[in-house]
Design a protein around this motif. Structure first.
Motif, PDB file in Angstrom:
ATOM      1  N   ASN A 120       0.847  -1.200   0.000  1.00  0.00           N
ATOM      2  CA  ASN A 120       0.000   0.000   0.000  1.00  0.00           C
ATOM      3  C   ASN A 120       0.880   1.246   0.000  1.00  0.00           C
ATOM      4  N   ALA A 121       0.827   2.009  -1.100  1.00  0.00           N
ATOM      5  CA  ALA A 121       1.645   3.221  -1.224  1.00  0.00           C
ATOM      6  C   ALA A 121       0.991   4.430  -0.577  1.00  0.00           C
ATOM      7  N   GLU A 122      -0.291   4.340  -0.225  1.00  0.00           N
ATOM      8  CA  GLU A 122      -1.061   5.445   0.343  1.00  0.00           C
ATOM      9  C   GLU A 122      -1.108   6.643  -0.619  1.00  0.00           C
ATOM     10  N   GLY A 123      -1.849   7.671  -0.225  1.00  0.00           N
ATOM     11  CA  GLY A 123      -2.028   8.830  -1.082  1.00  0.00           C
ATOM     12  C   GLY A 123      -0.948   9.880  -0.901  1.00  0.00           C
ATOM     13  N   LEU A 124      -0.957  10.858  -1.828  1.00  0.00           N
ATOM     14  CA  LEU A 124       0.001  11.962  -1.817  1.00  0.00           C
ATOM     15  C   LEU A 124      -0.752  13.280  -1.752  1.00  0.00           C
ATOM     16  N   ASN A 125      -0.041  14.340  -1.388  1.00  0.00           N
ATOM     17  CA  ASN A 125      -0.666  15.657  -1.501  1.00  0.00           C
ATOM     18  C   ASN A 125      -0.411  16.203  -2.903  1.00  0.00           C
ATOM     19  N   GLY A 163      -4.716  16.334   7.199  1.00  0.00           N
ATOM     20  CA  GLY A 163      -3.377  16.857   7.003  1.00  0.00           C
ATOM     21  C   GLY A 163      -3.188  17.541   5.661  1.00  0.00           C
ATOM     22  N   GLY A 164      -4.205  17.576   4.811  1.00  0.00           N
ATOM     23  CA  GLY A 164      -4.078  18.246   3.528  1.00  0.00           C
ATOM     24  C   GLY A 164      -4.693  17.489   2.368  1.00  0.00           C
ATOM     25  N   ASN A 165      -5.460  16.444   2.647  1.00  0.00           N
ATOM     26  CA  ASN A 165      -6.134  15.615   1.655  1.00  0.00           C
ATOM     27  C   ASN A 165      -5.142  14.740   0.893  1.00  0.00           C
ATOM     28  N   SER A 166      -5.669  13.687   0.304  1.00  0.00           N
ATOM     29  CA  SER A 166      -4.835  12.622  -0.224  1.00  0.00           C
ATOM     30  C   SER A 166      -5.301  12.228  -1.620  1.00  0.00           C
ATOM     31  N   TYR A 167      -4.328  12.084  -2.543  1.00  0.00           N
ATOM     32  CA  TYR A 167      -4.629  11.777  -3.938  1.00  0.00           C
ATOM     33  C   TYR A 167      -3.833  10.548  -4.374  1.00  0.00           C
ATOM     34  N   GLN A 168      -4.503   9.652  -5.116  1.00  0.00           N
ATOM     35  CA  GLN A 168      -3.853   8.464  -5.654  1.00  0.00           C
ATOM     36  C   GLN A 168      -3.734   8.636  -7.169  1.00  0.00           C
ATOM     37  N   PRO A 169      -2.533   8.880  -7.697  1.00  0.00           N
ATOM     38  CA  PRO A 169      -2.368   9.094  -9.137  1.00  0.00           C
ATOM     39  C   PRO A 169      -2.724   7.852  -9.945  1.00  0.00           C
ATOM     40  N   GLY A 170      -3.332   8.075 -11.119  1.00  0.00           N
ATOM     41  CA  GLY A 170      -3.654   6.991 -12.031  1.00  0.00           C
ATOM     42  C   GLY A 170      -2.465   6.607 -12.890  1.00  0.00           C
ATOM     43  N   THR A 171      -2.617   5.497 -13.625  1.00  0.00           N
ATOM     44  CA  THR A 171      -1.518   4.959 -14.414  1.00  0.00           C
ATOM     45  C   THR A 171      -1.456   5.590 -15.801  1.00  0.00           C
ATOM     46  N   PRO A 172      -0.251   5.752 -16.360  1.00  0.00           N
ATOM     47  CA  PRO A 172      -0.118   6.216 -17.742  1.00  0.00           C
ATOM     48  C   PRO A 172      -0.348   5.050 -18.705  1.00  0.00           C
TER      49      PRO A 172
END
Length: 701
Positions: free
Chosen positions: A256-261, A681-690
């Motif tokens: 699990n990589a978790e989300g990013l800001n 903490g600033g919301n979390s985003y999971q980037p999609g795949t290219p």
């Protein structure tokens, strides 16, 4: 490099269009094929076997024509793309998904809420209605999926408050030995190997399937693998007794990589969250399932249906704050009596029955010292015992060949009891119970053989699932005592029809009012954990359209459009808790629900270039969606469109069907956000795949 790939793909598309112009359109004048949607196809999701044209519910059917176009046959988002009304988020480009129908369960962190999921008649839900995953399903072995959309709690209780997904694996025909092989390999070291072998005999057939899959995922620390086994026996014991035993096993692991800001996404979307690798975040599920489904025909007007099953699961999860371990045992079953009462002016189909499920969870957690190494002391140690019981009545009246009506009534009782084995510093043992009566009434009118109009009104209720209840913001362990169940009710109107025998469409519109919707939040003292609360009420207006156009036998165009206008209706603002106390955000009246784009448009075009050689194109378009109920545009996910393509070659070699395909997803490498999570903490985003490319082979024998 990216521009070079785009140029090559564009040149290829232009070449295919030239071939299409000279090859396909020259054939259209002599083509006499006509497409007729199978109105007479039988569906079983509503607990009755009835024809699609007799169903007073919005219903989608996915068959092998769609299933065989899946790019890699790994996740549920592949076969259900063309079902309107669904929102599916793939969290790590693997099997972990978040799925909702008409916004029900949209605010849960993971898993499936309020949707009854059946695999060969055996429910994947637990007694609270929670479906943790689709890991048991091996998609290359699936032959048909029925999706019933809208409140159906009167059929299966809280686990179907927004709909039903009924998954059926394929059977072996009457031959001594038969089966299939599926092989796939592609981008990010993704591969899957599936095999199925079985036999047909005088009184039925049987098969066993097995598979192994693996992939690294687009982002760092999203590696996953799975081993699966599923077997089924169809046995006509006598002409009046039918039995279907099944057995399955799955072992699934996913980092699990978790989300990013936002800043991290722009810097490097492939990077994991700062805690993911040091804390070695992962999820692992080992589960076996044994079940028996049966039908007993008493006479031509009476029958009895039943199911029985037991499921055993071992689950472990490493998060930054703790390492969680659970053992779950879940038996259950159902019994249904069916009575057909023919009359002079109408025929009455009456069914009464009940369901019961039990689950015992032995759970504990210890501090994560790093690398998923457990600390010496227990943070929590508890046992949860859950029971879900429901009694239902279905009454379907056939007034004539054109008119029919269906009434569904149900009463559910759910009990949850937690025993705190730690009792330190206080005893957190407790109970949490939910009871609810629900109903649904529907009317179907068939004015012509090519048209079907239906209307219904239904109720739903969404009880807190195991995941919500044991996420206690007040202590490590114990139930979240502040939660209650969410409710929904509203009408639906729809029409199914084919026009000119070349066009089929299914259009449904609905209005839903909900109360006590769930929302996620976090607390500053435990910043890595997700908790749940009831956050007001909403009004949901939606329209769902599926269409299939077949102008000639060489061209097949399908699309699904979803309009979702989901807004909060609570008059009092609800404060969103943030770590930075200088930030003030509120859920206001008329704000949109999170993760709910107003518009979704999914399309698929399949063209036969020559006999045995097809080319296909897909597109997915989503409008803007918000990360939380505050609806800040600066934190929202902008709309985007993804394109895909495939080349398929089919042939028959020595009586063995062979299909080779090349599938590409996101062929223009569009950057997008696949999943969002509200985070104080600033919301979390999971980037999609290219861009992803897969080479597949299907062999049937």
């Amino acid at each position: 490099m990216k521009n070079f790939v785009k140029i090559i793909i564009l040149i290829f598309i232009l070449q295919m269009l030239l071939v299409l112009q000279t090859t396909v359109f020259s054939q259209m004048k002599k083509d006499t094929a006509e497409y007729i949607y199978p109105f007479d196809i039988l569906i079983t999701a509503p607990r009755l076997s009835l024809q699609l044209k007799e169903s007073p519910f919005a219903t989608s059917i996915i068959n092998t024509g769609i299933l065989n176009t899946m790019p890699r046959s790994i996740s549920v988002d592949e076969p259900l793309k063309l079902v309107p009304g669904l929102k599916i988020d793939n969290q790590a480009d693997g099997e972990r998904v978040h799925l909702s129908i008409r916004g029900q369960g949209i605010l849960s962190e993971r898993g499936i809420r309020g949707i009854k999921v059946l695999l060969d008649g055996i429910p994947l839900n637990d007694p609270t209605g929670f479906t943790p995953d689709f890991y048991d399903v091996d998609w290359p072995g699936v032959e048909k999926i029925e999706v019933l959309r809208g409140p159906a709690a009167s059929l299966y209780g809280g686990s179907s408050s927004s709909g039903i997904i009924n998954i059926m694996t394929g059977d072996i025909l009457q031959k001594p030995v038969g089966g299939k092989v599926f092989l796939s390999s592609g981008t990010f070291n993704t591969w899957k190997a599936f095999g199925k072998v079985g036999t047909g005999f005088k009184q039925g057939n049987a098969f066993v399937s097995f598979s192994k899959e693996m992939g690294d995922g687009y982002r760092v620390h999203t590696h996953y693998w799975a081993d699966k086994i599923w077997s089924k026996l169809n046995w006509n014991v006598t002409k009046n007794i039918y039995l279907q035993p099944v057995f399955g096993y799955v072992n699934f692991y996913n980092e699990n990589a978790e989300g990013l800001n936002r800043q991290q996404v722009s810097e490097n979307p492939r990077q994991p969250n700062g805690d993911a690798i040091p804390k070695h975040e992962y999820i692992q599920t080992s589960r076996f399932t044994g079940g028996l489904k049966g039908d007993i025909t008493v006479n031509k007007n009476q029958s009895v249906s039943f199911t029985g099953f037991i499921r055993g699961t071992k689950y472990s999860e490493s998060v930054p704050s703790q390492v969680i371990s659970r053992k779950m045992t879940a038996p259950g079953g159902s019994l249904q009596y069916n009575l057909k009462m023919p009359g002079r002016s109408f025929t009455n189909h009456l069914s009464i029955g009940g369901d019961i499920q039990y689950q015992e969870i032995e759970a504990s957690s210890k501090a994560n010292l790093g690398g998923s190494i457990e600390g010496p002391d227990l943070l929590s140690d508890y046992t949860v015992k859950q029971t879900g019981m429901g009694a239902f009545l279905l009454d379907r009246l056939e007034f004539s060949a054109k008119w029919s009506a269906m009434l569904c009534l149900r009463y559910d009782q759910m009990t949850n009891k937690l025993t705190d084995n730690l009792k330190n510093p206080v005893d957190l043992s407790g109970d949490k119970n939910f009871n609810r009566a629900t109903g649904r009434i529907g009317l179907t009118y068939t004015p012509a053989k090519n048209m079907n109009i239906y209307a219904n009104w239904g109720m739903g209720f969404l009880p807190p699932a195991t995941e919500e209840l044991i996420a206690n913001p007040d202590a490590f362990g114990g139930f979240n005592q502040n939660l209650t169940f969410a409710t929904s009710q509203g009408p639906e109107l729809g029409i199914r029809s084919f026009i000119g025998k070349k066009l089929y469409f299914d259009l449904a519109g609905y209005y839903l009012e909900t109360k006590d919707d769930f929302d996620r939040f976090r607390v500053p003292s435990r910043p890595y954990e997700t908790f749940y609360t009831n956050a007001g009420q909403s009004r949901r207006i939606g329209a769902e359209l599926f269409a299939k156009i077949t102008p000639c036998e060489r061209i097949n165009f399908q699309f699904a459009y979803t309009y979702s206008n989901f807004k909060y209706t609570s008059s009092d603002p609800i404060k969103i808790i943030m770590d930075d106390t200088t930030i003030h955000k509120f859920i206001e009246k008329d704000n949109f629900l999170p993760n709910s784009p107003e518009h979704q448009f999914i399309a698929d075009l399949d063209i036969m270039i020559t006999r045995g050689f097809n080319i296909g194109f897909t597109s997915e378009t989503y409008s803007r969606s918000y990360i939380d109920g505050a609806n800040l545009v600066s934190e929202s996910v902008g709309g985007y469109t993804l394109w895909g393509a495939r080349l398929v070659y089919k042939t028959l070699l020595m009586h063995t069907s062979t299909e080779i395909s090349v599938n590409a997803r996101n062929i223009f490498g569009k950057s997008y956000i696949a999943f969002t999570e509200p985070d104080p903490g600033g919301n979390s985003y999971q980037p999609g795949t290219p861009l992803e490319v897969f080479l597949n082979a299907r062999i049937g024998f």
